[in-house]
Design a protein around this motif. Structure first.
Motif, mmCIF file in Angstrom:
data_model
loop_
_atom_site.group_PDB
_atom_site.id
_atom_site.type_symbol
_atom_site.label_atom_id
_atom_site.label_comp_id
_atom_site.label_asym_id
_atom_site.label_seq_id
_atom_site.Cartn_x
_atom_site.Cartn_y
_atom_site.Cartn_z
ATOM 1 N N SER A 64 0.685 -1.169 0.083
ATOM 2 C CA SER A 64 -0.014 0.052 0.084
ATOM 3 C C SER A 64 0.884 1.282 -0.032
ATOM 4 C CB SER A 64 -1.028 -0.084 1.264
ATOM 5 O OG SER A 64 -1.817 1.168 1.502
ATOM 6 N N THR A 65 1.110 1.861 -1.109
ATOM 7 C CA THR A 65 2.168 2.855 -1.165
ATOM 8 C C THR A 65 1.589 3.808 -2.546
ATOM 9 O OG1 THR A 65 4.440 3.589 -1.300
ATOM 10 C CG2 THR A 65 3.481 1.521 -2.561
ATOM 11 N N LEU A 66 2.129 5.003 -2.422
ATOM 12 C CA LEU A 66 1.726 5.946 -3.326
ATOM 13 C C LEU A 66 3.239 6.319 -3.989
ATOM 14 C CD1 LEU A 66 -0.285 8.615 -1.341
ATOM 15 C CD2 LEU A 66 -1.088 7.078 -3.175
ATOM 16 N N ALA A 67 4.180 5.579 -3.655
ATOM 17 C CA ALA A 67 5.808 6.103 -3.795
ATOM 18 C C ALA A 67 6.138 6.005 -5.030
ATOM 19 C CB ALA A 67 6.625 5.434 -2.797
ATOM 20 N N GLY A 68 5.443 4.988 -6.138
ATOM 21 C CA GLY A 68 5.826 4.758 -7.535
ATOM 22 C C GLY A 68 7.219 4.174 -7.666
ATOM 23 N N GLY A 69 7.240 3.250 -6.848
ATOM 24 C CA GLY A 69 8.464 2.109 -7.286
ATOM 25 C C GLY A 69 9.839 2.975 -7.068
ATOM 26 N N GLY A 70 9.779 4.076 -6.557
ATOM 27 C CA GLY A 70 11.206 4.800 -6.781
ATOM 28 C C GLY A 70 11.594 5.223 -8.291
ATOM 29 N N ASN A 71 10.363 5.306 -9.019
ATOM 30 C CA ASN A 71 10.580 5.667 -10.338
ATOM 31 C C ASN A 71 9.645 6.851 -10.736
ATOM 32 O OD1 ASN A 71 12.712 3.688 -11.101
ATOM 33 N ND2 ASN A 71 10.858 2.185 -11.061
ATOM 34 N N TRP A 72 8.906 7.453 -9.796
ATOM 35 C CA TRP A 72 7.874 8.483 -9.896
ATOM 36 C C TRP A 72 6.927 7.734 -11.028
ATOM 37 C CZ3 TRP A 72 7.694 11.725 -6.262
ATOM 38 C CH2 TRP A 72 8.964 12.096 -5.563
ATOM 39 N N GLU A 73 6.598 6.605 -10.806
ATOM 40 C CA GLU A 73 5.573 6.007 -11.302
ATOM 41 C C GLU A 73 4.110 6.648 -11.113
ATOM 42 O OE1 GLU A 73 5.963 1.860 -10.404
ATOM 43 O OE2 GLU A 73 8.108 2.185 -11.022
ATOM 44 N N PHE A 74 2.867 6.635 -11.728
ATOM 45 C CA PHE A 74 1.763 7.217 -11.845
ATOM 46 C C PHE A 74 0.515 6.363 -11.111
ATOM 47 C CE2 PHE A 74 3.228 8.721 -16.168
ATOM 48 C CZ PHE A 74 4.284 9.666 -15.524
ATOM 49 N N GLN A 75 1.038 5.227 -10.500
ATOM 50 C CA GLN A 75 -0.033 4.432 -9.871
ATOM 51 C C GLN A 75 0.009 4.267 -8.400
ATOM 52 O OE1 GLN A 75 2.865 2.890 -11.152
ATOM 53 N NE2 GLN A 75 3.652 2.251 -9.303
#
Length: 388
Positions: A64-75
């Motif tokens: 559960s995260t908004l972090a975007g995988g460290g790649n500034w993804e949009f999900q």
């Protein structure tokens, strides 16, 4: 206890049937977690399997995260049955639009706080403002909801054979991944303790790099990540790609993505076709050329085996990401996405906003209103691990 286990393993290795043939060859595989079959193992023994007759939340923990995988993804990765569910023996990871739940105005004015009150609802990735974001016209909250699941508490293994039968999704800027991370950061934070990417792909139907090579649904890739620090990563020395025949992308039917992981090499294959064998040789410090890159840096694996950092137990991850600014989706131009533009440049300070403003191009490719969006979902038939 260690002596008893060792003796038991040796006895198993030499036990024979009446005709003298060996009953069991001892395996070098180790595994941990409540879903791991108790060892020691015989070589070739199936030690983990999920056929997805139901979604076993004892096995697959949702992130559960908004972090975007460290790649500034949009999900936004969430635990919701709209985004992750099992149906007829298939596990689906399905993208949906946040605005369908909240209204479009929320993206530019709302606050998304995912600090849950129950243990299973807690934010799992606080880095990169991953637990709370407030939208404004330039920096909108994550416009897509998806899922990422892992076996970090239920199953991890070292050395063995992994096979995942999966169908890649269709839809511009979708980024499916099936991969592994270390159970313990034995050699330090990423990428010092390694990462194994079994398969990654892009959902674009007609996406080509500057050389004209199809890099959308007709291509899958595998790689290893390793290095002494974030800015020194030797993945380019291990990356491999496989392209399908034209019109026969990896979004058409299921394919078997395979890993053979031994104490001296890692081999990636698809449907028994070898993509690349990566031999440890003199070690991954030498493979990455880190002495040349940064002579003052120390080898984090100097006291470990030649296979380090890939000599520890790793756990499984499956996710469906969207977009990002790390370059996984090359800009158009020099790349080409057929008649549909890439809505955001990778150097945009407001990439998520740009992506959302271009939804007239990419939403139709997801076909979310057809068959409940199954074509835009990462679909997994089974996951199996055998002892080496």
């Amino acid at each position: 206890m260690k002596l008893i286990i060792l003796i038991g393993c040796l006895v198993a290795a030499v036990l024979a049937e009446e005709d003298g043939t060996p009953k069991c060859t001892a395996s070098v595989t180790t595994a941990s977690g409540i879903k791991a079959r108790a060892g020691p193992y015989c070589s070739g023994e199936l030690i983990f399997e999920d056929n997805f007759d139901f979604l076993d939340l004892e096995t697959w923990e949702h992130e559960s995260t908004l972090a975007g995988g460290g790649n500034w993804e949009f999900q936004w990765y969430a635990n919701h049955r709209s985004n992750s569910y099992c149906e007829n023996g298939i596990f689906y990871i399905r993208p949906t639009l946040v605005s369908d739940d909240t209204g479009e105005a929320f993206l530019t004015s709302g606050t998304l706080n995912i600090h849950g009150g129950q243990p299973a609802d807690q934010c799992t990735g606080p880095f990169f403002w991953g637990c709370e974001r407030a939208g404004n016209p330039e920096h909108i909250v994550n416009p897509v909801k998806s899922a990422r699941v892992r076996t970090s508490e239920s199953f991890s293994f070292k050395y063995g054979r992994l096979e995942v039968s999966a169908r890649m999704p269709t839809g511009d800027w979708l980024w499916p991944a099936i991969w592994l991370l270390p159970r313990r950061q034995v050699y330090g934070t990423w990428p010092a303790s390694g990462e194994i990417d079994l398969v990654e792909s892009r959902g674009n139907l007609d996406y080509r790099d500057a050389s004209g090579v199809h890099i959308g649904v007709e291509q899958v890739g595998s790689t290893l990540h390793f290095g002494p620090s974030y800015d020194m990563n030797g993945y380019e020395t291990t990356v491999s790609h496989l392209n399908s025949a034209p019109g026969q992308g990896f979004n058409v039917g299921f394919h078997r993505y395979q890993l053979e992981w031994t104490p001296d090499h890692i081999t990636f294959s698809v449907d028994d076709q070898v993509l690349r064998r990566i031999d440890a040789e003199t070690g991954f410090w030498d493979r990455g050329g880190f002495v040349t890159q940064s002579p003052a840096s120390e080898n984090p694996w100097m006291h470990a085996s030649v296979m380090a950092p890939f000599d520890q137990e790793f756990y499984l991850i499956m996710n469906l990401a969207v977009g990002g600014t790390n370059g996984f989706f090359p800009d158009v131009p020099p790349a080409n996405n057929g008649p549909r533009a890439k809505p955001w440049p990778n150097n945009s300070p407001a990439a998520a906003r740009d992506f959302w403003n271009g939804r007239g191009y990419w939403v139709p490719t997801w076909q979310m209103d057809v068959n409940r969006g199954k074509s835009s979902s990462l679909q997994v038939d089974y996951v199996r691990v055998w002892a080496l």
